[in-house]
Design a protein around this motif. Sequence first.
Motif, PDB file in Angstrom:
ATOM      1  N   ARG A 187       0.830  -1.212   0.000  1.00 21.64           N
ATOM      2  CA  ARG A 187       0.000   0.000   0.000  1.00 21.64           C
ATOM      3  C   ARG A 187       0.867   1.266   0.000  1.00 21.64           C
ATOM      4  O   ARG A 187       0.510   2.272  -0.608  1.00 21.64           O
ATOM      5  CB  ARG A 187      -0.941   0.002   1.208  1.00 21.64           C
ATOM      6  N   THR A 188       2.026   1.164   0.649  1.00 21.57           N
ATOM      7  CA  THR A 188       2.938   2.308   0.659  1.00 21.57           C
ATOM      8  C   THR A 188       3.516   2.532  -0.730  1.00 21.57           C
ATOM      9  O   THR A 188       3.564   3.659  -1.225  1.00 21.57           O
ATOM     10  CB  THR A 188       4.069   2.069   1.679  1.00 21.57           C
ATOM     11  N   TYR A 189       3.965   1.450  -1.376  1.00 21.01           N
ATOM     12  CA  TYR A 189       4.448   1.573  -2.759  1.00 21.01           C
ATOM     13  C   TYR A 189       3.370   2.188  -3.642  1.00 21.01           C
ATOM     14  O   TYR A 189       3.633   3.067  -4.462  1.00 21.01           O
ATOM     15  CB  TYR A 189       4.847   0.199  -3.317  1.00 21.01           C
ATOM     16  N   GLU A 190       2.155   1.705  -3.467  1.00 17.75           N
ATOM     17  CA  GLU A 190       1.046   2.227  -4.280  1.00 17.75           C
ATOM     18  C   GLU A 190       0.822   3.715  -4.024  1.00 17.75           C
ATOM     19  O   GLU A 190       0.564   4.484  -4.950  1.00 17.75           O
ATOM     20  CB  GLU A 190      -0.237   1.437  -3.977  1.00 17.75           C
ATOM     21  N   THR A 191       0.955   4.112  -2.759  1.00 18.78           N
ATOM     22  CA  THR A 191       0.758   5.516  -2.409  1.00 18.78           C
ATOM     23  C   THR A 191       1.865   6.379  -2.993  1.00 18.78           C
ATOM     24  O   THR A 191       1.609   7.460  -3.543  1.00 18.78           O
ATOM     25  CB  THR A 191       0.724   5.669  -0.868  1.00 18.78           C
ATOM     26  N   ILE A 192       3.102   5.879  -2.888  1.00 16.27           N
ATOM     27  CA  ILE A 192       4.239   6.648  -3.409  1.00 16.27           C
ATOM     28  C   ILE A 192       4.114   6.803  -4.921  1.00 16.27           C
ATOM     29  O   ILE A 192       4.332   7.881  -5.472  1.00 16.27           O
ATOM     30  CB  ILE A 192       5.572   5.942  -3.051  1.00 16.27           C
ATOM     31  N   GLU A 193       3.710   5.740  -5.589  1.00 16.49           N
ATOM     32  CA  GLU A 193       3.723   5.775  -7.052  1.00 16.49           C
ATOM     33  C   GLU A 193       2.412   6.237  -7.656  1.00 16.49           C
ATOM     34  O   GLU A 193       2.399   6.778  -8.757  1.00 16.49           O
ATOM     35  CB  GLU A 193       4.128   4.393  -7.593  1.00 16.49           C
ATOM     36  N   GLY A 194       1.299   6.041  -6.949  1.00 18.24           N
ATOM     37  CA  GLY A 194       0.013   6.388  -7.557  1.00 18.24           C
ATOM     38  C   GLY A 194      -0.823   7.356  -6.739  1.00 18.24           C
ATOM     39  O   GLY A 194      -1.955   7.662  -7.108  1.00 18.24           O
ATOM     40  N   GLY A 195      -0.284   7.789  -5.626  1.00 15.15           N
ATOM     41  CA  GLY A 195      -1.003   8.789  -4.829  1.00 15.15           C
ATOM     42  C   GLY A 195      -1.909   8.203  -3.766  1.00 15.15           C
ATOM     43  O   GLY A 195      -2.250   8.875  -2.808  1.00 15.15           O
ATOM     44  N   LYS A 196      -2.329   6.948  -3.942  1.00 11.66           N
ATOM     45  CA  LYS A 196      -3.153   6.335  -2.891  1.00 11.66           C
ATOM     46  C   LYS A 196      -3.063   4.812  -2.971  1.00 11.66           C
ATOM     47  O   LYS A 196      -2.752   4.256  -4.030  1.00 11.66           O
ATOM     48  CB  LYS A 196      -4.610   6.787  -3.003  1.00 11.66           C
ATOM     49  N   PRO A 197      -3.343   4.152  -1.859  1.00 13.71           N
ATOM     50  CA  PRO A 197      -3.255   2.686  -1.862  1.00 13.71           C
ATOM     51  C   PRO A 197      -4.388   2.053  -2.671  1.00 13.71           C
ATOM     52  O   PRO A 197      -5.487   2.592  -2.741  1.00 13.71           O
ATOM     53  CB  PRO A 197      -3.373   2.325  -0.376  1.00 13.71           C
ATOM     54  N   GLN A 198      -4.087   0.908  -3.281  1.00 15.47           N
ATOM     55  CA  GLN A 198      -5.083   0.156  -4.051  1.00 15.47           C
ATOM     56  C   GLN A 198      -5.466  -1.147  -3.351  1.00 15.47           C
ATOM     57  O   GLN A 198      -6.612  -1.564  -3.384  1.00 15.47           O
ATOM     58  CB  GLN A 198      -4.518  -0.202  -5.438  1.00 15.47           C
ATOM     59  N   THR A 199      -4.477  -1.786  -2.779  1.00 18.48           N
ATOM     60  CA  THR A 199      -4.698  -3.089  -2.142  1.00 18.48           C
ATOM     61  C   THR A 199      -5.421  -2.888  -0.811  1.00 18.48           C
ATOM     62  O   THR A 199      -4.962  -2.114   0.016  1.00 18.48           O
ATOM     63  CB  THR A 199      -3.346  -3.778  -1.892  1.00 18.48           C
ATOM     64  N   PRO A 200      -6.555  -3.547  -0.602  1.00 21.65           N
ATOM     65  CA  PRO A 200      -7.258  -3.374   0.677  1.00 21.65           C
ATOM     66  C   PRO A 200      -6.550  -4.118   1.803  1.00 21.65           C
ATOM     67  O   PRO A 200      -5.770  -5.037   1.560  1.00 21.65           O
ATOM     68  CB  PRO A 200      -8.631  -3.994   0.406  1.00 21.65           C
ATOM     69  N   PHE A 201      -6.854  -3.722   3.019  1.00 26.21           N
ATOM     70  CA  PHE A 201      -6.417  -4.525   4.163  1.00 26.21           C
ATOM     71  C   PHE A 201      -7.236  -5.812   4.175  1.00 26.21           C
ATOM     72  O   PHE A 201      -8.101  -6.040   3.326  1.00 26.21           O
ATOM     73  CB  PHE A 201      -6.574  -3.730   5.467  1.00 26.21           C
ATOM     74  N   MET A 202      -6.989  -6.689   5.155  1.00 27.67           N
ATOM     75  CA  MET A 202      -7.666  -7.982   5.172  1.00 27.67           C
ATOM     76  C   MET A 202      -9.150  -7.806   5.501  1.00 27.67           C
ATOM     77  O   MET A 202      -9.527  -6.974   6.330  1.00 27.67           O
ATOM     78  CB  MET A 202      -7.016  -8.922   6.193  1.00 27.67           C
ATOM     79  N   ARG A 203      -9.958  -8.616   4.837  1.00 28.38           N
ATOM     80  CA  ARG A 203     -11.396  -8.612   5.095  1.00 28.38           C
ATOM     81  C   ARG A 203     -11.755  -9.927   5.775  1.00 28.38           C
ATOM     82  O   ARG A 203     -10.999 -10.898   5.710  1.00 28.38           O
ATOM     83  CB  ARG A 203     -12.148  -8.487   3.764  1.00 28.38           C
ATOM     84  N   PHE A 204     -12.904  -9.976   6.396  1.00 26.96           N
ATOM     85  CA  PHE A 204     -13.372 -11.225   7.016  1.00 26.96           C
ATOM     86  C   PHE A 204     -13.364 -12.325   5.960  1.00 26.96           C
ATOM     87  O   PHE A 204     -13.865 -12.147   4.852  1.00 26.96           O
ATOM     88  CB  PHE A 204     -14.771 -11.052   7.604  1.00 26.96           C
ATOM     89  N   GLY A 205     -12.762 -13.444   6.293  1.00 27.57           N
ATOM     90  CA  GLY A 205     -12.662 -14.561   5.356  1.00 27.57           C
ATOM     91  C   GLY A 205     -11.314 -14.644   4.671  1.00 27.57           C
ATOM     92  O   GLY A 205     -10.950 -15.708   4.160  1.00 27.57           O
ATOM     93  N   ASP A 206     -10.573 -13.547   4.650  1.00 26.31           N
ATOM     94  CA  ASP A 206      -9.243 -13.584   4.031  1.00 26.31           C
ATOM     95  C   ASP A 206      -8.319 -14.487   4.844  1.00 26.31           C
ATOM     96  O   ASP A 206      -8.451 -14.606   6.060  1.00 26.31           O
ATOM     97  CB  ASP A 206      -8.637 -12.176   3.954  1.00 26.31           C
ATOM     98  N   ARG A 207      -7.374 -15.087   4.121  1.00 28.93           N
ATOM     99  CA  ARG A 207      -6.510 -16.091   4.738  1.00 28.93           C
ATOM    100  C   ARG A 207      -5.043 -15.804   4.416  1.00 28.93           C
ATOM    101  O   ARG A 207      -4.698 -15.575   3.267  1.00 28.93           O
ATOM    102  CB  ARG A 207      -6.909 -17.468   4.183  1.00 28.93           C
ATOM    103  N   VAL A 208      -4.206 -15.813   5.443  1.00 27.42           N
ATOM    104  CA  VAL A 208      -2.769 -15.618   5.240  1.00 27.42           C
ATOM    105  C   VAL A 208      -2.027 -16.867   5.707  1.00 27.42           C
ATOM    106  O   VAL A 208      -2.420 -17.503   6.688  1.00 27.42           O
ATOM    107  CB  VAL A 208      -2.260 -14.356   5.994  1.00 27.42           C
ATOM    108  N   ARG A 209      -0.966 -17.198   4.972  1.00 30.55           N
ATOM    109  CA  ARG A 209      -0.137 -18.350   5.320  1.00 30.55           C
ATOM    110  C   ARG A 209       1.319 -17.906   5.362  1.00 30.55           C
ATOM    111  O   ARG A 209       1.786 -17.216   4.451  1.00 30.55           O
ATOM    112  CB  ARG A 209      -0.329 -19.446   4.263  1.00 30.55           C
ATOM    113  N   ILE A 210       2.011 -18.278   6.407  1.00 28.49           N
ATOM    114  CA  ILE A 210       3.406 -17.862   6.600  1.00 28.49           C
ATOM    115  C   ILE A 210       4.228 -19.110   6.918  1.00 28.49           C
ATOM    116  O   ILE A 210       3.896 -19.859   7.832  1.00 28.49           O
ATOM    117  CB  ILE A 210       3.513 -16.860   7.778  1.00 28.49           C
ATOM    118  N   GLU A 211       5.281 -19.326   6.153  1.00 21.66           N
ATOM    119  CA  GLU A 211       6.106 -20.514   6.403  1.00 21.66           C
ATOM    120  C   GLU A 211       7.530 -20.289   5.920  1.00 21.66           C
ATOM    121  O   GLU A 211       7.819 -19.325   5.203  1.00 21.66           O
ATOM    122  CB  GLU A 211       5.506 -21.746   5.711  1.00 21.66           C
TER     123      GLU A 211
END
Lengths: 338, 338
Positions: free
Chosen positions: B292-316
């Motif tokens: 979102r920061t890259y998007e803000t720097i390059e396009g003036g505002k963020p495009q990618t939303p934060f996580m919504r209910f149901g979203d899933r993250v995996r870290i390994e």
Amino acid sequence: MKLATLKQGGRDGTLVVVSRDLTRCQSVGGIARTLQAALDDWDKVSAELELVYDMLNHGHARHAIAFDPALCHSPLPRAYQWADGSAYINHVELVRKARGAELPESFHTDPLMYQGGSDSFIGPRDAIIAASEDWGIDFEAEVAVVTDDVRMGASADECAQRIRLLMLVNDVSLRNLIPNELAKGFGFFQSKPASAFSPVAVTPDELGMGWHDGRVHLPLRVTLNGQPFGCPNAGVDMTFNFPQLIAHVAKTRELEAGSIIGSGTVSNKQGGLYGSSIANGGVGYCCLAEVRTYETIEGGKPQTPFMRFGDRVRIEMLSERGEDIFGAIEQQVAPLER
Amino acid sequence: MKLATLKQGGRDGTLVVVSRDLTRCQSVGGIARTLQAALDDWDKVSAELELVYDMLNHGHARHAIAFDPALCHSPLPRAYQWADGSAYINHVELVRKARGAELPESFHTDPLMYQGGSDSFIGPRDAIIAASEDWGIDFEAEVAVVTDDVRMGASADECAQRIRLLMLVNDVSLRNLIPNELAKGFGFFQSKPASAFSPVAVTPDELGMGWHDGRVHLPLRVTLNGQPFGCPNAGVDMTFNFPQLIAHVAKTRELEAGSIIGSGTVSNKQGGLYGSSIANGGVGYCCLAEVRTYETIEGGKPQTPFMRFGDRVRIEMLSERGEDIFGAIEQQVAPLER
């Protein structure tokens, strides 16, 4: 009921029930070996602990020994949660005024709290160890509650029902490390070393009418090197009460049993420097930073030094009948041995 | 050696030794009932735990059962200390750049750390519960170490010898609560809800050459809703290594055994938005705030939303031979039930 932890039997010490007059205690390994264990299972074990307490107070406890606060660790020698409020807005306003900053209006509706470290509390009679006097060593006398489990999103009314114990705190602060640390934007860290708690933790009923509205309505007495330094009433000018502070913590997370929530430095709103010290008829202060702030506001710079090696602070609270409730925190500042 | 905590047997769960390939485990109640108990007495019990580990790996453990990460709590379901660094300066610089702030020069020599809450971690497969999507729910993929006791004033070299275990972390952040909270001056509080850790904690030797210089030199892999999102190398662009972070904590206090010290969001310095995403050949990100920061720097505002209910993250994290080291953190966002 009054509970304490002796410095024996491992990292979490040994739980003892202490008589109301703080003269005798009895270990209760058959009920709960440690205070955390008791808090983990409070609904089940508190009645049994109360029975021991009754026997102690009536001189019927068979294995009672003399109670010595010098043998105590903090009631929870290590805890899973230590979050400290700044509920006495007067303290916040004063400290900010000294650096020319206004108090945001939101501070009257949104509690200011910081996340403390809780793995290595020091005992109520342990030395405050610092590598350098230049760190600006200060005491902060506070009141704290210990909670049972609290669910995420709990209301203040609900949180009020989850308070199990009360303690006093010396939230040691390294004042000269604070400005650089806060400027980094992530809050206190090195500037908040290990805190100490009163020898005894008590159930709220021990305070009688001194505990109502989620506040402790009794003077908190601070002595510095044997001289009276402060005795503000902890029930006065506490903008947010303990249930509100707990609800603030619980907004986005659960609290687990044994969580410690502090009031922040107790501070009564007074007229100014000359009317506020005990010598001049005021109620004095619960930290050195406040008197230094008054001095700065009125004289351009602080006069009172921070604590030096060898300085001693004593923090205690008496009931309306003059009885010691929690035992005294009494600590001397000492240099780190390398 | 690999260790995990099953969700059974009380608030601290039940310690199990896990086979290197994460297929089998064995409880070790006769040696240590919980991971905290093992860490409290590490010098004494670690050799015994290693014997069980050897037997498990050779198929000789008589009471081994299948290992299921879904039955795991975080290795320490609650801890006495959780302090998180921001050791990847690129992450700090990016986030500050988005709001037009410069990175102070001191950030390259003085670690940025915050004190986290540690009483109620969530399990590696538990839902991330939030009352509102408006809080700006974000994951932060990190590496963490678990220490033994560390004395106050310990040097980084000394701290390096006190690292006992490594884990992965999802340091959940509520981004939209951060600006107001940091403006209050006391750091994160409500904006940092409960963190989750990998199913398995491992001794540093498990990483072979992947562990040197106090850093983990392996890619940290993040998947968002099944799509690759990041795989930066945790050994690259880590300005402060773990021993330095621990020494920062120990400057004014002791650390007790079982203290968890986090790396901060892993972040490799890349060219900019279009070169940095995995789709464009980059190594991607370990949190949504960065993209979102890259998007803000390059396009003036963020495009990618934060996580919504149901979203899933995996870290390994996989070894150089492609073997799963820690088991995966895998979490779905869910609304708070009232």
